[in-house]
Design an enzyme around this catalytic site. Sequence first.
Site, short mmCIF file in Angstrom:
data_model
loop_
_atom_site.label_atom_id
_atom_site.label_comp_id
_atom_site.label_asym_id
_atom_site.label_seq_id
_atom_site.Cartn_x
_atom_site.Cartn_y
_atom_site.Cartn_z
N LYS A 109 -42.48 -2.92 49.87
CA LYS A 109 -41.11 -2.71 50.30
C LYS A 109 -40.20 -2.53 49.09
CE LYS A 109 -41.43 -3.04 54.81
NZ LYS A 109 -40.96 -2.00 55.75
N ASP A 144 -42.07 1.77 50.88
CA ASP A 144 -41.27 1.97 52.10
C ASP A 144 -39.83 1.57 51.80
OD1 ASP A 144 -40.22 2.19 54.62
OD2 ASP A 144 -41.42 0.58 55.51
N GLU A 172 -42.45 6.16 52.17
CA GLU A 172 -42.15 6.12 53.59
C GLU A 172 -40.64 6.06 53.81
OE1 GLU A 172 -42.95 3.05 57.29
OE2 GLU A 172 -44.53 3.36 55.81
N LYS A 219 -45.90 4.34 65.60
CA LYS A 219 -46.03 3.00 66.16
C LYS A 219 -46.04 3.12 67.68
CE LYS A 219 -43.58 1.06 62.20
NZ LYS A 219 -42.45 0.27 61.68
#
Length: 334
Positions: A109, A144, A172, A219
């Site tokens: 992250k 991400d 991402e 997802k």
Amino acid sequence: MSVLDESIDRIVPFSVPLSVPFRNVTHREGLLLHGFSGWSEFAPFIEYDDRTAAHWLRAALEFATQPMPEPHRTAIDVNAIIPAVDPETAKQLVRKAVTRDGCTTFKVKVAQAGQNLNDDEERLAAVLAASREAGVSHPWIRVDANAAWSVADALAALPVLDAAAEGLEYIEQPCQTLEELAEVRGQSWVPIAADESIRTADDPIRAAQADAADILVLKVAPLGGINNALAIAHSAGLPVVVSGAMDTAIGLSSGLAFAAALPSLPFACGLGTGALLADDLVATPLRPEHGQLLADRAIPDDAALERAMNRMDSDRQRWWHDRLERCSALLELS
């Protein structure tokens, strides 16, 4: 008679603690639904409105009432996830992911509020160093940004982070809109993966065809179920990474079934998030072995389910049941 009355014979509230706070969340909560195909999970994030949460209910109903699709594989490669933590904590998480779980791909992250590019750079350097120290000579590192950057921010950050990782697998959702992703994609050599731009779009299939990404992160829950996610993947014709949403083992089962059903799966998937939970709803925690998870359907453990139910007081249980009824009414109108 509502769709719930017709197809669901048991509804169980749950709350499970996270091992490390994630996106300011300390517990993952929701409802388990049981139908004639098994258990599924309805757990849209608290901040989502009913219209958005109704997609999650559609997915939960599908998984509870329909058989899993025919698989192309039985085991799914998964990445380890490294939250926006300090470098030393990142190293500890990487060592555990390698030695305990056998993971060689790491999703890191970045662009966390209150942090800066130097924090992200140091975290990536720590991930690279720790993975090599643990015996992974060629780790795959992806980042991400959760749509936090402007185009200018992304173009400034990517060369720095790419160098720190000695080559990023992909970035991402660097920016919020498809137009911004396309602009970054046209000026950067780092492959672009679209997540929020697909799962929050009014027409996910059209968004997936917008030529703004090299990879799709799909997802099951926000896309309304496995069948719709498979249709999006087929229409887009792009490589897919299947990811979860801090699900319990029950929720991850649907993501694993989707990943198993894809004809091609060239990247490790973001389904190894069981490590984010300090407890779960199954007897044995859903953890990777040799960097993989089996695409089996999880079944709740009675003792674990009782613990999870007892963490949620009656007012909160009522809140979740009311939310479920509102989302069910929206599905009946659609």
